[in-house]
Design a protein around this motif. Structure first.
Motif, PDB file in Angstrom:
ATOM      1  N   GLU A   1       0.982  -1.057   0.044  1.00  7.77           N
ATOM      2  CA  GLU A   1      -0.056   0.008   0.042  1.00  7.77           C
ATOM      3  C   GLU A   1       0.926   1.336  -0.071  1.00  7.77           C
ATOM      4  O   GLU A   1       0.465   2.402  -0.444  1.00  7.77           O
ATOM      5  CB  GLU A   1      -0.846   0.075   1.335  1.00  7.77           C
ATOM      6  CG  GLU A   1      -1.998  -1.211   1.215  1.00  7.77           C
ATOM      7  CD  GLU A   1      -2.975  -1.024   2.352  1.00  7.77           C
ATOM      8  OE1 GLU A   1      -2.797  -0.419   3.189  1.00  7.77           O
ATOM      9  OE2 GLU A   1      -3.912  -2.018   2.464  1.00  7.77           O
ATOM     10  N   ARG A   2       2.157   1.129   0.564  1.00 12.85           N
ATOM     11  CA  ARG A   2       2.972   2.454   0.590  1.00 12.85           C
ATOM     12  C   ARG A   2       4.023   2.193  -0.335  1.00 12.85           C
ATOM     13  O   ARG A   2       4.663   1.174  -0.738  1.00 12.85           O
ATOM     14  CB  ARG A   2       3.338   2.580   2.067  1.00 12.85           C
ATOM     15  CG  ARG A   2       2.277   2.918   3.027  1.00 12.85           C
ATOM     16  CD  ARG A   2       2.941   2.987   4.644  1.00 12.85           C
ATOM     17  NE  ARG A   2       3.985   4.379   4.528  1.00 12.85           N
ATOM     18  CZ  ARG A   2       3.418   5.593   4.647  1.00 12.85           C
ATOM     19  NH1 ARG A   2       2.228   5.711   4.594  1.00 12.85           N
ATOM     20  NH2 ARG A   2       4.327   6.391   4.584  1.00 12.85           N
TER      21      ARG A   2
ATOM     22  N   LYS B   1      10.353   0.928  -6.345  1.00  7.02           N
ATOM     23  CA  LYS B   1       9.687   0.036  -5.321  1.00  7.02           C
ATOM     24  C   LYS B   1       9.947  -1.533  -5.333  1.00  7.02           C
ATOM     25  O   LYS B   1      10.306  -1.747  -6.731  1.00  7.02           O
ATOM     26  CB  LYS B   1       8.135   0.097  -5.473  1.00  7.02           C
ATOM     27  CG  LYS B   1       7.563   1.457  -5.432  1.00  7.02           C
ATOM     28  CD  LYS B   1       5.793   1.514  -5.613  1.00  7.02           C
ATOM     29  CE  LYS B   1       5.782   1.221  -7.191  1.00  7.02           C
ATOM     30  NZ  LYS B   1       4.120   1.085  -7.632  1.00  7.02           N
ATOM     31  N   ASP B   2      10.208  -2.146  -4.425  1.00  3.44           N
ATOM     32  CA  ASP B   2      10.624  -3.572  -4.679  1.00  3.44           C
ATOM     33  C   ASP B   2       9.534  -4.556  -5.037  1.00  3.44           C
ATOM     34  O   ASP B   2       8.932  -5.336  -4.428  1.00  3.44           O
ATOM     35  CB  ASP B   2      11.327  -3.792  -3.391  1.00  3.44           C
ATOM     36  CG  ASP B   2      11.892  -5.348  -3.267  1.00  3.44           C
ATOM     37  OD1 ASP B   2      12.167  -5.890  -4.477  1.00  3.44           O
ATOM     38  OD2 ASP B   2      12.072  -5.955  -2.254  1.00  3.44           O
TER      39      ASP B   2
ATOM     40  N   LEU C   1       8.139  12.204  -5.274  1.00  2.00           N
ATOM     41  CA  LEU C   1       6.717  11.759  -5.122  1.00  2.00           C
ATOM     42  C   LEU C   1       6.553  10.854  -3.967  1.00  2.00           C
ATOM     43  O   LEU C   1       5.459  10.749  -3.242  1.00  2.00           O
ATOM     44  CB  LEU C   1       6.221  11.425  -6.374  1.00  2.00           C
ATOM     45  CG  LEU C   1       5.972  12.235  -7.698  1.00  2.00           C
ATOM     46  CD1 LEU C   1       5.430  11.352  -8.760  1.00  2.00           C
ATOM     47  CD2 LEU C   1       4.908  13.367  -7.218  1.00  2.00           C
ATOM     48  N   ALA C   2       7.736  10.137  -3.825  1.00  2.38           N
ATOM     49  CA  ALA C   2       7.591   9.149  -2.897  1.00  2.38           C
ATOM     50  C   ALA C   2       7.786   9.547  -1.261  1.00  2.38           C
ATOM     51  O   ALA C   2       6.842   9.187  -0.409  1.00  2.38           O
ATOM     52  CB  ALA C   2       8.900   7.815  -2.811  1.00  2.38           C
ATOM     53  N   ALA C   3       8.381  10.756  -1.414  1.00  3.30           N
ATOM     54  CA  ALA C   3       8.491  11.682  -0.018  1.00  3.30           C
ATOM     55  C   ALA C   3       6.975  12.255   0.090  1.00  3.30           C
ATOM     56  O   ALA C   3       6.599  12.310   1.331  1.00  3.30           O
ATOM     57  CB  ALA C   3       9.382  12.440  -0.021  1.00  3.30           C
ATOM     58  N   SER C   4       6.272  12.719  -0.921  1.00  7.24           N
ATOM     59  CA  SER C   4       5.187  13.673  -0.693  1.00  7.24           C
ATOM     60  C   SER C   4       3.649  12.781  -0.909  1.00  7.24           C
ATOM     61  O   SER C   4       2.658  13.316  -0.321  1.00  7.24           O
ATOM     62  CB  SER C   4       5.134  14.814  -1.732  1.00  7.24           C
ATOM     63  OG  SER C   4       5.060  14.087  -2.909  1.00  7.24           O
ATOM     64  N   ALA C   5       3.734  11.712  -1.535  1.00  6.30           N
ATOM     65  CA  ALA C   5       2.666  10.810  -1.588  1.00  6.30           C
ATOM     66  C   ALA C   5       2.924   9.375  -1.379  1.00  6.30           C
ATOM     67  O   ALA C   5       3.006   8.637  -2.470  1.00  6.30           O
ATOM     68  CB  ALA C   5       2.253  11.199  -3.087  1.00  6.30           C
ATOM     69  N   PRO C   6       3.239   8.795  -0.428  1.00 10.22           N
ATOM     70  CA  PRO C   6       3.609   7.557  -0.024  1.00 10.22           C
ATOM     71  C   PRO C   6       2.942   6.235  -0.499  1.00 10.22           C
ATOM     72  O   PRO C   6       3.100   5.478  -0.372  1.00 10.22           O
ATOM     73  CB  PRO C   6       4.325   7.539   1.204  1.00 10.22           C
ATOM     74  CG  PRO C   6       3.113   8.748   1.995  1.00 10.22           C
ATOM     75  CD  PRO C   6       3.097   9.779   0.741  1.00 10.22           C
TER      76      PRO C   6
END
Length: 392
Positions: A210-211, A256-257, A356-361
């Motif tokens: 989800e994240r 993302k893994d 984006l990963a920092a602001s919209a995880p």
């Protein structure tokens, strides 16, 4: 039912792992034991061996003399193949019978010493390899089996090397430590991965993170993809194209893994037929919902696809099923190849991903916010394709 392939080099401690899994509740199907069973005194298998190689391969009690049989087939390729034609179908049939008799919610562990050598890895949901240093294995073979060093080295050399087994392994269990260490590792694997994996396969549940958490480039991503792709091809049957796509397919790119894979089908009607059930049974269930890709350039009708995931809690996967030559199919391959070829765009994309990963995880928002960058990247990629003559 979860099907696990268990293997390891001679002296690695595979039997200890098998015993521990059985104690935890796994249904263990031992290929070596079956191989002895199908040629036991009075069996059809032994009768056919005698008919083929004469009674010189029997001992004084009428049982198979394995040393005598080995002397006949060793170094004789044709003889070995005749023997395999007798034993292998019987071993496969008995294995299938035992697996079919297991409970529907079982974790079935098929203990196969030559799993890698005979190419069985894609037939399992997960392959577990037990490994130990050669020095450790030599010590065990001398201590536990009374085997002299020359014979032990010959046996080790006759099997797949560590690199081949590691390439086939979804899980590597190191067994250079104590038995307690090994048991602890097996117990963790059982409770944290195998039991949830079995439940997800049975319930056709796909694992979806989800994240959004970006990880640094993993050099094993292509190898992980290769194992997954072989499993998908085995389940799909036929000659369907499978490709590694997305960020994990671009060397040096943080991502993302999650391994993104594209399965090419002649039509989505075929994707909705028995193929969907075969993929689910192999551990790649359909993700519920109406799935499609945003068209490039924006404004036209959405590009329809089907989405499957992985039932394995230890290896998230997005399996995108798209029609051959469709816009979405072509786009996935074009983006991958352009990012592979253009270091500047690769760096720009990485910067966007990190922001984006920092602001919209969360995954949904992250994917939506990337769209404007991809709208522009699509134009650059098409120019590159035209200049280079790229084809999917």
């Amino acid at each position: 039912m979860l099907r696990v392939g268990l293997t390891g080099g001679i002296g690695s401690g595979k039997s200890a792992v098998s015993s521990r899994l059985a104690a935890l509740g796994a249904v263990v199907v031992d290929a070596d034991r079956i191989a002895r069973e199908v040629v036991a005194p009075g069996s059809e298998g032994l009768a056919e061996i005698v008919a083929t190689f004469s009674d010189r391969v029997l001992d004084a009690d009428g049982a198979l003399d394995r040393a005598a049989l080995g002397a006949v087939v060793f170094g004789d390729e044709a003889a070995r193949r005749r023997l395999e034609a007798i034993t292998h179908p019987r071993v496969r049939a008995r294995t299938a019978e035992l697996v079919a008799g297991a409970p529907s919610d079982a974790v079935v562990v098929n203990d196969v010493p030559l799993l890698v050598e005979v190419g069985l890895a894609p037939t399992y949901h997960l392959v577990l390899v037990v490994q130990a240093a050669v020095t450790t294995r030599l010590e065990r073979l001398a201590r536990d089996r009374g085997m002299d060093r020359a014979e032990a080295e010959r046996r080790i050399a006759a099997q797949a090397d560590d690199a081949r087994r590691q390439a086939a392994a979804d899980v590597l269990l190191d067994n250079d430590g104590t038995l307690a260490d090994l048991h602890a590792a097996v117990d963790t694997l059982w409770h944290e991965r195998l039991l949830p994996y079995e439940r997800n396969v049975r319930e056709h549940h796909a694992v979806r993170p989800e994240r959004v958490v970006l990880t640094e480039p993993d050099p094993t991503w292509p190898q992980q993809y290769a194992r997954l792709a072989a499993r998908i091809r085995h389940a799909a049957g036929g000659d369907l194209r499978v490709d590694h796509i997305g960020s994990t397919a671009v060397p040096g790119l943080a991502a993302k893994d999650v391994i993104d894979i594209q399965l090419t089908v002649p039509s989505l009607a075929e994707a909705d037929g028995p193929l969907a059930d075969r993929l689910a049974d192999a551990g790649f269930p359909r993700v519920p919902g109406d799935w499609g890709d945003n068209p490039r350039p924006p404004g036209s009708r959405r590009w329809e696809k089907r989405l499957h995931g992985s039932a394995d809690p230890g290896r998230p996967v997005y399996l995108h099923v798209r029609e051959a030559d469709s816009p979405g199919w072509r786009y996935a391959l074009l983006m991958r190849d352009h990012l592979r070829a253009d270091p500047g765009q690769r760096a720009a994309y990485l910067e966007v991903k990190r922001e984006l990963a920092a602001s919209a995880p969360d995954s949904a928002t992250y994917g939506t916010l990337k769209d404007p960058w991809f709208d522009e990247e699509h134009l650059r990629a098409e120019e590159w394709a035209a200049q280079t003559g790229w084809r999917p």
